[in-house]
Design a protein around this motif. Structure first.
Motif, PDB file in Angstrom:
ATOM      1  N   MET A   1      78.736 -20.757   8.280  1.00 16.01           N
ATOM      2  CA  MET A   1      79.511 -20.888   7.047  1.00 16.01           C
ATOM      3  C   MET A   1      79.863 -22.353   6.790  1.00 16.01           C
ATOM      4  O   MET A   1      79.790 -22.797   5.652  1.00 16.01           O
ATOM      5  N   ASN A   2      80.221 -23.069   7.845  1.00 19.98           N
ATOM      6  CA  ASN A   2      80.590 -24.471   7.699  1.00 19.98           C
ATOM      7  C   ASN A   2      79.396 -25.304   7.227  1.00 19.98           C
ATOM      8  O   ASN A   2      79.549 -26.179   6.388  1.00 19.98           O
ATOM      9  N   SER A   3      78.199 -25.022   7.746  1.00 18.70           N
ATOM     10  CA  SER A   3      77.033 -25.796   7.338  1.00 18.70           C
ATOM     11  C   SER A   3      76.636 -25.482   5.889  1.00 18.70           C
ATOM     12  O   SER A   3      76.148 -26.359   5.182  1.00 18.70           O
ATOM     13  N   LEU A   4      76.832 -24.241   5.455  1.00 21.06           N
ATOM     14  CA  LEU A   4      76.557 -23.888   4.067  1.00 21.06           C
ATOM     15  C   LEU A   4      77.510 -24.622   3.131  1.00 21.06           C
ATOM     16  O   LEU A   4      77.095 -25.168   2.104  1.00 21.06           O
ATOM     17  N   LEU A   5      78.770 -24.673   3.501  1.00 19.84           N
ATOM     18  CA  LEU A   5      79.752 -25.401   2.702  1.00 19.84           C
ATOM     19  C   LEU A   5      79.408 -26.886   2.661  1.00 19.84           C
ATOM     20  O   LEU A   5      79.481 -27.519   1.599  1.00 19.84           O
ATOM     21  N   MET A   6      78.993 -27.445   3.796  1.00 19.65           N
ATOM     22  CA  MET A   6      78.627 -28.862   3.852  1.00 19.65           C
ATOM     23  C   MET A   6      77.394 -29.128   2.987  1.00 19.65           C
ATOM     24  O   MET A   6      77.326 -30.134   2.289  1.00 19.65           O
ATOM     25  N   LEU A   7      76.420 -28.217   2.996  1.00 18.49           N
ATOM     26  CA  LEU A   7      75.227 -28.347   2.165  1.00 18.49           C
ATOM     27  C   LEU A   7      75.612 -28.377   0.692  1.00 18.49           C
ATOM     28  O   LEU A   7      75.105 -29.197  -0.076  1.00 18.49           O
ATOM     29  N   LEU A   8      76.521 -27.502   0.296  1.00 18.43           N
ATOM     30  CA  LEU A   8      76.952 -27.460  -1.102  1.00 18.43           C
ATOM     31  C   LEU A   8      77.714 -28.724  -1.491  1.00 18.43           C
ATOM     32  O   LEU A   8      77.501 -29.269  -2.579  1.00 18.43           O
ATOM     33  N   VAL A   9      78.577 -29.201  -0.606  1.00 15.73           N
ATOM     34  CA  VAL A   9      79.352 -30.418  -0.895  1.00 15.73           C
ATOM     35  C   VAL A   9      78.420 -31.621  -1.015  1.00 15.73           C
ATOM     36  O   VAL A   9      78.516 -32.402  -1.966  1.00 15.73           O
ATOM     37  N   VAL A  10      77.503 -31.763  -0.058  1.00 15.51           N
ATOM     38  CA  VAL A  10      76.541 -32.873  -0.114  1.00 15.51           C
ATOM     39  C   VAL A  10      75.666 -32.738  -1.352  1.00 15.51           C
ATOM     40  O   VAL A  10      75.379 -33.730  -2.034  1.00 15.51           O
ATOM     41  N   GLY A  11      75.236 -31.520  -1.681  1.00 12.66           N
ATOM     42  CA  GLY A  11      74.410 -31.303  -2.863  1.00 12.66           C
ATOM     43  C   GLY A  11      75.110 -31.700  -4.149  1.00 12.66           C
ATOM     44  O   GLY A  11      74.524 -32.374  -5.001  1.00 12.66           O
ATOM     45  N   ILE A  12      76.352 -31.300  -4.291  1.00 15.14           N
ATOM     46  CA  ILE A  12      77.112 -31.651  -5.495  1.00 15.14           C
ATOM     47  C   ILE A  12      77.301 -33.159  -5.593  1.00 15.14           C
ATOM     48  O   ILE A  12      77.056 -33.765  -6.640  1.00 15.14           O
ATOM     49  N   LEU A  13      77.729 -33.779  -4.499  1.00 17.93           N
ATOM     50  CA  LEU A  13      77.954 -35.228  -4.516  1.00 17.93           C
ATOM     51  C   LEU A  13      76.670 -36.004  -4.760  1.00 17.93           C
ATOM     52  O   LEU A  13      76.638 -36.944  -5.552  1.00 17.93           O
ATOM     53  N   ALA A  14      75.592 -35.608  -4.086  1.00 16.47           N
ATOM     54  CA  ALA A  14      74.315 -36.318  -4.236  1.00 16.47           C
ATOM     55  C   ALA A  14      73.770 -36.163  -5.647  1.00 16.47           C
ATOM     56  O   ALA A  14      73.289 -37.135  -6.237  1.00 16.47           O
ATOM     57  N   GLY A  15      73.828 -34.970  -6.198  1.00 15.88           N
ATOM     58  CA  GLY A  15      73.356 -34.750  -7.561  1.00 15.88           C
ATOM     59  C   GLY A  15      74.172 -35.522  -8.576  1.00 15.88           C
ATOM     60  O   GLY A  15      73.628 -36.116  -9.515  1.00 15.88           O
ATOM     61  N   TRP A  16      75.478 -35.541  -8.382  1.00 15.55           N
ATOM     62  CA  TRP A  16      76.360 -36.275  -9.286  1.00 15.55           C
ATOM     63  C   TRP A  16      76.078 -37.773  -9.209  1.00 15.55           C
ATOM     64  O   TRP A  16      75.939 -38.443 -10.240  1.00 15.55           O
ATOM     65  N   LEU A  17      75.984 -38.312  -7.977  1.00 24.64           N
ATOM     66  CA  LEU A  17      75.703 -39.733  -7.806  1.00 24.64           C
ATOM     67  C   LEU A  17      74.344 -40.112  -8.374  1.00 24.64           C
ATOM     68  O   LEU A  17      74.199 -41.133  -9.048  1.00 24.64           O
ATOM     69  N   ALA A  18      73.340 -39.292  -8.119  1.00 29.23           N
ATOM     70  CA  ALA A  18      72.004 -39.581  -8.637  1.00 29.23           C
ATOM     71  C   ALA A  18      71.998 -39.543 -10.165  1.00 29.23           C
ATOM     72  O   ALA A  18      71.362 -40.384 -10.807  1.00 29.23           O
ATOM     73  N   GLY A  19      72.714 -38.595 -10.744  1.00 27.25           N
ATOM     74  CA  GLY A  19      72.819 -38.533 -12.200  1.00 27.25           C
ATOM     75  C   GLY A  19      73.492 -39.755 -12.776  1.00 27.25           C
ATOM     76  O   GLY A  19      73.079 -40.282 -13.820  1.00 27.25           O
ATOM     77  N   LYS A  20      74.519 -40.251 -12.105  1.00 31.16           N
ATOM     78  CA  LYS A  20      75.216 -41.452 -12.567  1.00 31.16           C
ATOM     79  C   LYS A  20      74.340 -42.690 -12.420  1.00 31.16           C
ATOM     80  O   LYS A  20      74.327 -43.552 -13.288  1.00 31.16           O
ATOM     81  N   ILE A  21      73.610 -42.783 -11.321  1.00 24.36           N
ATOM     82  CA  ILE A  21      72.760 -43.945 -11.082  1.00 24.36           C
ATOM     83  C   ILE A  21      71.563 -43.946 -12.030  1.00 24.36           C
ATOM     84  O   ILE A  21      71.243 -44.966 -12.636  1.00 24.36           O
ATOM     85  N   GLN A  22      70.914 -42.812 -12.172  1.00 23.33           N
ATOM     86  CA  GLN A  22      69.666 -42.724 -12.935  1.00 23.33           C
ATOM     87  C   GLN A  22      69.891 -42.831 -14.442  1.00 23.33           C
ATOM     88  O   GLN A  22      69.252 -43.598 -15.106  1.00 23.33           O
ATOM     89  N   LYS A  23      70.771 -42.040 -14.988  1.00 23.73           N
ATOM     90  CA  LYS A  23      70.935 -41.986 -16.439  1.00 23.73           C
ATOM     91  C   LYS A  23      72.355 -42.254 -16.907  1.00 23.73           C
ATOM     92  O   LYS A  23      72.604 -42.255 -18.081  1.00 23.73           O
ATOM     93  N   GLY A  24      73.285 -42.369 -15.978  1.00 31.17           N
ATOM     94  CA  GLY A  24      74.658 -42.603 -16.367  1.00 31.17           C
ATOM     95  C   GLY A  24      75.409 -41.347 -16.746  1.00 31.17           C
ATOM     96  O   GLY A  24      76.495 -41.399 -17.275  1.00 31.17           O
ATOM     97  N   ARG A  25      74.834 -40.170 -16.446  1.00 27.13           N
ATOM     98  CA  ARG A  25      75.525 -38.910 -16.725  1.00 27.13           C
ATOM     99  C   ARG A  25      75.116 -37.892 -15.673  1.00 27.13           C
ATOM    100  O   ARG A  25      74.101 -38.009 -15.035  1.00 27.13           O
ATOM    101  N   GLY A  26      75.937 -36.865 -15.541  1.00 27.63           N
ATOM    102  CA  GLY A  26      75.629 -35.796 -14.602  1.00 27.63           C
ATOM    103  C   GLY A  26      74.994 -34.621 -15.328  1.00 27.63           C
ATOM    104  O   GLY A  26      74.725 -34.673 -16.522  1.00 27.63           O
ATOM    105  N   PHE A  27      74.776 -33.542 -14.588  1.00 23.73           N
ATOM    106  CA  PHE A  27      74.138 -32.356 -15.152  1.00 23.73           C
ATOM    107  C   PHE A  27      75.020 -31.133 -15.030  1.00 23.73           C
ATOM    108  O   PHE A  27      74.540 -30.016 -15.075  1.00 23.73           O
TER     109      PHE A  27
END
Length: 81
Positions: A1-27
């Motif tokens: 359960m802890n690793s699933l939560l960590m995967l989701l947290v990393v996924g949200i943060l990474a997607g948000w950061l990549a969206g900000k870096i690439q186009k300046g917006r998230g999805f």
């Protein structure tokens, strides 16, 4: 359960950061999570091919962001055609 939560947290943060870096917006939360999780998988594969290793939360986040940026770049190149 802890690793699933960590995967989701990393996924949200990474997607948000990549969206900000690439186009300046998230999805949105769901889009950021999908891009981040796919980026994590692709980044892990890419880093393995390059012989790079990361450790801990920060390493997982860097790997996921690099992978997500690569995916967004590829999607952008496909969308322009």
């Amino acid at each position: 359960m802890n690793s699933l939560l960590m995967l989701l947290v990393v996924g949200i943060l990474a997607g948000w950061l990549a969206g900000k870096i690439q186009k300046g917006r998230g999805f949105g939360v769901a889009g950021d999570m999908v891009i981040g999780i796919l980026g994590s998988v692709f980044g892990t594969w890419l880093f393995g091919q390059l012989g790079l290793t990361t450790y801990g939360f920060a390493g997982n986040l860097v790997t996921a962001v690099v992978g997500a940026l690569a995916i967004l770049f590829l999607l952008g190149a496909i969308a322009k055609k």
